[in-house]
Write an enzyme that holds these catalytic residues in place. Structure first.
Site, PDB file in Angstrom:
ATOM      1  CB  SER A  43     -27.086 -62.785  18.501  1.00  0.00           C
ATOM      2  OG  SER A  43     -28.433 -62.432  18.735  1.00  0.00           O
ATOM      3  CE1 TYR A  72     -27.737 -59.433  13.695  1.00  0.00           C
ATOM      4  CE2 TYR A  72     -29.094 -60.890  15.032  1.00  0.00           C
ATOM      5  CZ  TYR A  72     -28.129 -59.915  14.931  1.00  0.00           C
ATOM      6  OH  TYR A  72     -27.542 -59.414  16.079  1.00  0.00           O
TER       7      TYR A  72
HETATM    8  N1  NAD Z   1     -28.298 -54.475  19.769  1.00  0.00           N
HETATM    9  C1  NAD Z   1     -28.683 -55.733  20.019  1.00  0.00           C
HETATM   10  O1  NAD Z   1     -29.788 -55.977  20.550  1.00  0.00           O
HETATM   11  C2  NAD Z   1     -27.766 -56.876  19.677  1.00  0.00           C
HETATM   12  C3  NAD Z   1     -28.098 -58.136  20.162  1.00  0.00           C
HETATM   13  C4  NAD Z   1     -27.271 -59.216  19.874  1.00  0.00           C
HETATM   14  C5  NAD Z   1     -26.133 -59.031  19.113  1.00  0.00           C
HETATM   15  N2  NAD Z   1     -25.844 -57.790  18.649  1.00  0.00           N
HETATM   16  C6  NAD Z   1     -24.620 -57.646  17.848  1.00  0.00           C
HETATM   17  O2  NAD Z   1     -23.800 -56.668  18.453  1.00  0.00           O
HETATM   18  C7  NAD Z   1     -22.931 -56.123  17.453  1.00  0.00           C
HETATM   19  C8  NAD Z   1     -22.975 -54.614  17.554  1.00  0.00           C
HETATM   20  O3  NAD Z   1     -24.288 -54.183  17.203  1.00  0.00           O
HETATM   21  P1  NAD Z   1     -24.952 -52.851  17.801  1.00  0.00           P
HETATM   22  O4  NAD Z   1     -26.278 -53.216  18.315  1.00  0.00           O
HETATM   23  O5  NAD Z   1     -23.979 -52.151  18.682  1.00  0.00           O
HETATM   24  O6  NAD Z   1     -25.214 -52.047  16.435  1.00  0.00           O
HETATM   25  P2  NAD Z   1     -24.576 -50.674  15.877  1.00  0.00           P
HETATM   26  O7  NAD Z   1     -25.194 -50.494  14.546  1.00  0.00           O
HETATM   27  O8  NAD Z   1     -24.711 -49.603  16.888  1.00  0.00           O
HETATM   28  O9  NAD Z   1     -23.029 -51.023  15.731  1.00  0.00           O
HETATM   29  C9  NAD Z   1     -22.560 -51.862  14.708  1.00  0.00           C
HETATM   30  C10 NAD Z   1     -21.197 -51.360  14.271  1.00  0.00           C
HETATM   31  O10 NAD Z   1     -20.671 -52.264  13.284  1.00  0.00           O
HETATM   32  C11 NAD Z   1     -20.116 -51.454  12.260  1.00  0.00           C
HETATM   33  N3  NAD Z   1     -20.070 -52.166  10.978  1.00  0.00           N
HETATM   34  C12 NAD Z   1     -21.119 -52.576  10.226  1.00  0.00           C
HETATM   35  N4  NAD Z   1     -20.673 -53.084   9.084  1.00  0.00           N
HETATM   36  C13 NAD Z   1     -19.320 -53.001   9.105  1.00  0.00           C
HETATM   37  C14 NAD Z   1     -18.297 -53.372   8.199  1.00  0.00           C
HETATM   38  N5  NAD Z   1     -18.575 -53.926   7.017  1.00  0.00           N
HETATM   39  N6  NAD Z   1     -17.008 -53.153   8.564  1.00  0.00           N
HETATM   40  C15 NAD Z   1     -16.715 -52.563   9.751  1.00  0.00           C
HETATM   41  N7  NAD Z   1     -17.639 -52.191  10.652  1.00  0.00           N
HETATM   42  C16 NAD Z   1     -18.932 -52.405  10.325  1.00  0.00           C
HETATM   43  C17 NAD Z   1     -21.043 -50.249  12.177  1.00  0.00           C
HETATM   44  O11 NAD Z   1     -20.470 -49.181  11.462  1.00  0.00           O
HETATM   45  C18 NAD Z   1     -21.277 -49.970  13.641  1.00  0.00           C
HETATM   46  O12 NAD Z   1     -20.287 -49.113  14.184  1.00  0.00           O
HETATM   47  C19 NAD Z   1     -23.421 -56.676  16.119  1.00  0.00           C
HETATM   48  O13 NAD Z   1     -22.624 -57.781  15.733  1.00  0.00           O
HETATM   49  C20 NAD Z   1     -24.830 -57.141  16.435  1.00  0.00           C
HETATM   50  O14 NAD Z   1     -25.278 -58.151  15.572  1.00  0.00           O
HETATM   51  C21 NAD Z   1     -26.628 -56.700  18.911  1.00  0.00           C
END
Ligand code: NAD
Length: 262
Positions: free
Chosen positions: A133, A146
């Protein structure tokens, strides 16, 4: 980019960025296995994009071992599962801290360690991409657990790339900025929050999951054959905008993006 004949595992692939990564790899010919929690119905997500699914909780080593055993030896692993909850540093409970580190950091460690062990013995090749991130680098308030988890991923990245390079396993990370998923739904539904946040984004808008997926596919692919141990920031320029970008008299915000009217 083609992924024909390649096995790819995407943790957290049932939603958001992980689903976009899974869909794009599958569309490029890859054999994709979505690993996700049972509560997220990964089988339905997988069926919608021509992938397969395994139930796995990245905080549970045994469940990850079972999922990898079912998926076979991976060529590509995307350690993407993650969560985040907003709380000031003083209000972050031990439970929230432990859960965030368990999913985002320890979960990624378990995932890539099991994957690399299989890649090393079976193929002497492989590509791993972590979803880190912009918060790996900055100190956005009210996200101390986080931020620490995502900064910790850089330690995994550098060490794993160093140790596994000799076995032909590349390890890289994408660092997304603010991307439109359910994780960020409260920000994207509030134009006041967006206007303030996007003042610091030279491209003037948030990102879409597919825009992160394209960067992940590049790092996972043979196009990145001499790239390991590095980060690819996908943030519309946010980290380059320390002093802010938008807000001149000629700028306007339409609820979703800034535009310059000159
Ligand atoms: N959305 C943003 O702005 C953003 C920015 C930077 C990084 N990220 C990172 O991107 C990644 C995906 O996030 P997103 O925004 O798509 O969110 P999201 O909530 O749509 O997807 C996250 C996924 O991770 C799964 N997950 C959570 N805990 C879990 C576990 N214990 N075991 C297996 N799966 C698990 C969830 O079920 C979900 O399908 C994350 O690592 C998040 O930190 C997101």
């Amino acid at each position: 980019m083609t992924f024909h004949g390649r096995n790819a595992v995407v943790t957290g692939g049932a939603n958001g960025i992980g689903l976009a990564i899974s869909r794009n790899i599958a569309a490029a010919g890859g054999n994709v296995f979505i690993f996700d929690l049972a509560s997220e119905n990964p089988a339905a997500a997988a069926a919608s994009i021509g992938a397969q699914a395994c139930i796995a909780d990245v905080t549970d080593h045994a469940s990850l071992e079972r999922a990898f055993a079912a998926a076979g030896v991976p060529d590509i692993v995307i350690a993407n599962a993650g969560m985040g909850r907003v709380a000031s540093a003083l209000e972050t409970s031990a439970d929230l801290w432990n859960q965030t580190i368990a999913v985002n950091l320890t979960g990624a460690f378990h995932t890539i360690r099991i994957a690399a062990d299989r890649m090393k013995s079976a193929r002497k090749a492989g590509s791993i991409v972590l979803t880190a991130s912009t918060n790996s680098f900055d100190g956005e308030p009210d996200l101390i657990a986080y931020n620490a988890s995502k900064a910790g991923l850089l330690g995994l990245l550098h060490t794993a790339a160093n140790e596994w390079g000799p076995y032909g396993i590349r390890v890289n990370a994408v660092c997304p900025g603010l991307i439109r998923t359910r994780l960020t739904a409260s920000s994207f539904s509030n134009p006041d929050v967006l206007a303030a946040y996007f003042r610091h984004i030279p491209l003037g808008r948030g990102g879409e999951p597919d825009e992160v997926a394209q960067a992940v596919l590049f790092l996972a692919s043979d196009l990145a054959s001499y790239i390991t141990g590095t980060t690819l920031v996908v943030d519309g320029g946010q980290l380059a905008s320390k002093f802010g970008t938008w807000g001149k008299d000629t700028d306007s915000f339409d609820g979703q993006r800034w535009r310059r009217n000159t």
